[in-house]
Design a protein around this motif. Structure first.
Motif, mmCIF file in Angstrom:
data_model
loop_
_atom_site.group_PDB
_atom_site.id
_atom_site.type_symbol
_atom_site.label_atom_id
_atom_site.label_comp_id
_atom_site.label_asym_id
_atom_site.label_seq_id
_atom_site.Cartn_x
_atom_site.Cartn_y
_atom_site.Cartn_z
ATOM 1 N N UNK A 69 -9.643 5.712 29.980
ATOM 2 C CA UNK A 69 -10.090 7.105 29.998
ATOM 3 C C UNK A 69 -9.217 7.964 29.091
ATOM 4 N N UNK A 70 -7.903 7.705 29.090
ATOM 5 C CA UNK A 70 -7.000 8.467 28.225
ATOM 6 C C UNK A 70 -7.337 8.230 26.754
ATOM 7 N N UNK A 71 -7.629 6.981 26.404
ATOM 8 C CA UNK A 71 -8.007 6.674 25.029
ATOM 9 C C UNK A 71 -9.302 7.391 24.643
ATOM 10 N N UNK A 72 -10.274 7.363 25.567
ATOM 11 C CA UNK A 72 -11.593 7.937 25.269
ATOM 12 C C UNK A 72 -11.575 9.460 25.267
ATOM 13 N N UNK A 73 -10.803 10.060 26.162
ATOM 14 C CA UNK A 73 -10.834 11.523 26.322
ATOM 15 C C UNK A 73 -9.817 12.261 25.463
ATOM 16 N N UNK A 74 -8.737 11.570 25.078
ATOM 17 C CA UNK A 74 -7.650 12.264 24.382
ATOM 18 C C UNK A 74 -7.341 11.660 23.013
ATOM 19 N N UNK A 75 -6.991 10.379 22.996
ATOM 20 C CA UNK A 75 -6.450 9.791 21.772
ATOM 21 C C UNK A 75 -7.513 9.573 20.687
ATOM 22 N N UNK A 76 -8.628 8.956 21.055
ATOM 23 C CA UNK A 76 -9.653 8.684 20.046
ATOM 24 C C UNK A 76 -10.327 9.955 19.520
ATOM 25 N N UNK A 77 -10.601 10.972 20.351
ATOM 26 C CA UNK A 77 -11.122 12.222 19.779
ATOM 27 C C UNK A 77 -10.165 12.848 18.762
ATOM 28 N N UNK A 78 -8.856 12.763 19.045
ATOM 29 C CA UNK A 78 -7.876 13.285 18.094
ATOM 30 C C UNK A 78 -7.950 12.523 16.770
ATOM 31 N N UNK A 79 -8.006 11.188 16.857
ATOM 32 C CA UNK A 79 -8.075 10.365 15.641
ATOM 33 C C UNK A 79 -9.394 10.598 14.912
ATOM 34 N N UNK A 80 -10.488 10.726 15.663
ATOM 35 C CA UNK A 80 -11.796 10.999 15.040
ATOM 36 C C UNK A 80 -11.765 12.297 14.235
ATOM 37 N N UNK A 81 -11.255 13.344 14.858
ATOM 38 C CA UNK A 81 -11.200 14.646 14.176
ATOM 39 C C UNK A 81 -10.234 14.607 12.993
#
Length: 664
Positions: free
Chosen positions: A89-101
């Motif tokens: 959930x942390x990867x999906x909600x926090x880390x990957x959105x940051x990397x995507x943006x």
């Protein structure tokens, strides 16, 4: 963008690089850039790798960004496997959105990622609609299910975590693979699971947990789409989880649930009533009754074998009393197979297929147990403390997974990367590498950027009796109380057994005024939540708290370990591993128990310092850390910090460090 540029990683992770210019409050860490370079090289060279990255390295971005770069460059799919759903959930909600943006705004590039969950986390509209039509739900239950109906109507992908309904209701509407019609189902177009599968197939990055990853391997990799590379975060837990998921278990409850799908005494609408022939129907009812009766006898006999002082018993030869249960099970399955045409109603057919799958699986597992045909497995019985006479579980799992890992992971994926804050023992990766069977690999150990000499004190209770000496619990409670009072609470107490937790809890209650929240009184999640809502309280926990809890800042001022985290030597899986090592002419204590305990010890130590401004005391109340030669291996595995042997010295150093951090 030229993803093959050797300088791109440097441009991203350097002191004044792209991340620094994009992420507010970004802290440059040389170790993060080193790790990113290492990950990028392993993926490019199709090699395997092991990475120990100390707390605070920023390891998530250090593997995510190179993984995305590689996926964009090659079109390859990468699986990210982590230990828990919370970390997913942390990867999906926090880390990957940051990397995507970050990629979108700095490189004008897009990539896709998807969350992978087990089958039971998705709702089945077909089951739901048929159950509603058949009137299977009460009015109050229908009210609870309204949010589910709305999600179905919205025709979007959702999972169990988007709903708040009881587990009992969820089990009546979740996807069951045995009855899934796939694309033949009339609801396949808006099926959450089918939507998820399409998303998985299209995604560049798949996010899963270790349990699902190894369940997929156990099912011959039929559940998840093929990935080209895999990155295991929290890789220190792979061996235990893989062994468990590649094994199996049997219990009386599992058997009763399977039979209940067809027949339950005193229930009017039994599925078995749909058998057309009366004599066959009577035979089926009699067989079901025999299964329940013989099942109770079987598990009672199994439970009676387990010594009262323990809750586990290793089986070294097949059970001699399984035939009495195998006979009615085989008869019941035979009857149901011959009456398959009597279950044509759609709802009945779903229940029939699910029940047959469960009973067939139980029958197969029982056959394995009565024959012990898997020679490379360890078999044991496990009884529930203070449980019913039939509360006994039969368990089996592979003794070693190195060969399976080598064949199914390290030789199957182009690259496999193991990442954790705790992989090395004695400053090398030999232990974890041999346990997991990794080859054609490189490794790197990166220190934490935190200054442990200025942030942490290691207090060793050298004058406390050893843990197995009578009176240890009282002495440990007294030492813990001194630390808790000196730090004014906010202490995490770590245990290796529930029994010791209860003994110390009983003693400690009358020694401190701080409220105590214990894993023995509530679930781990409830205990942590209560602790967080109550300033200056105390948190006590066992295994999952050594590694699965993140309490930064002043939330933890002291971590107190009751004893060194050696695995229980008479635990059947541990015992079998030790025997296997001894058979090779090696000392199992030195080559297995110590290095395994060192890794867990490092995890426990890592609960204290979670940021550059944290300060605190780690107290180890096991005097063997001081008195035994192997204690040096434990201490040598930690970041360099101040070591003291008196409570007063630890508290004084803590005060000095706290003042220096505040002034800084």
């Amino acid at each position: 963008m030229n993803y093959k540029s050797d300088s791109l990683i440097d441009k991203i992770f350097s002191r004044d690089g792209m991340l620094a210019g994009y992420v507010p409050g970004y802290e440059f860490r040389a170790e993060q850039g080193q790790m990113a370079t290492f990950v990028s090289a392993r993926l490019a060279d199709t090699e395997n790798g092991m990475i120990e990255a100390g707390t605070g390295t920023g390891k998530t971005l250090a593997y995510l960004i190179p993984a995305v770069l590689y996926a964009l460059e090659t079109g390859k799919k990468i699986a990210i496997s982590t230990e828990t759903k919370a970390l997913q959930k942390q990867l999906m909600d926090k880390d990957l959105p940051l990397v995507r943006d970050f990629f979108l705004n700095t490189m004008k590039d897009k990539f896709s990622y998807a969350l992978c969950l087990g089958s039971a986390n998705y709702a089945c509209r077909r089951r739901f609609e048929i159950a509603v039509q058949k009137g299977k739900f009460e009015q109050e239950e229908l009210k609870s299910l309204r949010p589910l109906a709305k999600l179905f109507e919205a025709e979007r992908l959702f999972t169990r975590f988007d709903l708040r309904i009881s587990n009992r209701l969820w089990t009546q509407v979740n996807r069951e693979p045995e009855i899934c019609g796939g694309y033949r189902c009339p609801y396949s177009g808006d099926c959450p699971y089918q939507k998820a599968k399409k998303q998985w197939a299209a995604a560049d990055i798949l996010v899963m947990n270790h349990y699902l990853f190894f369940t997929n391997i156990a099912s011959a990799k039929t559940y998840l789409p093929r990935s080209d590379a895999v990155i295991f975060d929290e890789a220190h837990s792979i061996e235990d989880i893989a062994s468990s998921q590649l094994g199996f278990f049997l219990s009386n409850r599992l058997l009763a649930d399977a039979v209940d799908r067809f027949y339950r005494k005193h229930r009017k609408n039994n599925l078995i009533n749909n058998i057309s022939g009366e004599k066959t129907r009577v035979r089926a009812v009699e067989a079901a009754g025999k299964i329940i009766a013989e099942g109770s006898k079987f598990f009672a006999k199994a439970a009676a074998l387990v010594p009262n002082a323990a809750n586990q018993l290793r089986l070294r030869r097949p059970l001699q009393f399984g035939a009495e249960l195998l006979a009615p099970l085989s008869e019941f399955v035979d009857i149901l197979r011959k009456t398959e045409d009597d279950f044509q109603d759609e709802y009945m057919r779903m229940e029939y297929d699910m029940g047959m799958s469960r009973i067939g699986g139980f029958l197969e597992g029982l056959g394995i147990f009565t024959e012990m045909e898997k020679e490379d497995y360890v078999y044991w019985l496990e009884s529930a403390p203070d449980g019913l006479l039939t509360d006994c579980t039969l368990r089996a799992q592979p003794v070693a997974i190195a060969e399976k890992m080598r064949n199914e992971v390290f030789h199957s994926y182009e690259s496999s990367l193991l990442v954790s804050a705790t992989l090395a023992v004695d400053k090398n990766f030999t232990f974890i590498g041999s346990r997991l069977g990794i080859d054609r690999n490189q490794d790197i150990a990166l220190p934490s950027p935190f200054d442990y000499m200025r942030q942490a004190v290691l207090y060793i209770g050298k004058d406390i009796p050893e843990p197995n000496v009578p009176g240890f619990a009282k002495q440990a409670a007294m030492a813990s109380a001194d630390i808790i009072r000196s730090l004014n609470g906010n202490c995490l107490l770590l245990f290796t057994s529930y029994r010791m937790l209860e003994d110390v809890r009983r003693e400690l209650g009358g020694m401190v005024d701080h409220r105590i929240y214990s894993q023995g009184d509530m679930t781990p999640g409830e205990a942590v939540e209560a602790y967080l809502s109550d300033d200056n309280s105390v948190l006590m926990g066992t295994h999952s708290f050594w590694q699965g809890i993140d309490l930064p800042g002043d939330l933890v001022r002291g971590v107190i370990m009751m004893r060194l985290p050696f695995a229980v030597p008479d635990s059947p899986p541990v015992q079998a591993k030790m025997e296997q090592i001894a058979a090779k002419g090696l000392n199992s204590f030195a080559h297995f128990q110590i290095p395994e305990a060192v890794i867990k010890f490092k995890q426990g130590f890592g609960r204290l310092i979670r940021s550059s401004t944290d300060v605190g005391i780690v107290a180890v109340l096991d005097s063997r850390l001081y008195s035994k030669p192997y204690g040096k291996r434990f201490i040598g595995s930690l970041p360099k910090c101040r070591v003291v042997y008196r409570h007063e010295d630890a508290v004084a150093l803590y005060g000095t460090m706290k003042r220096e951090i505040v002034m800084k």
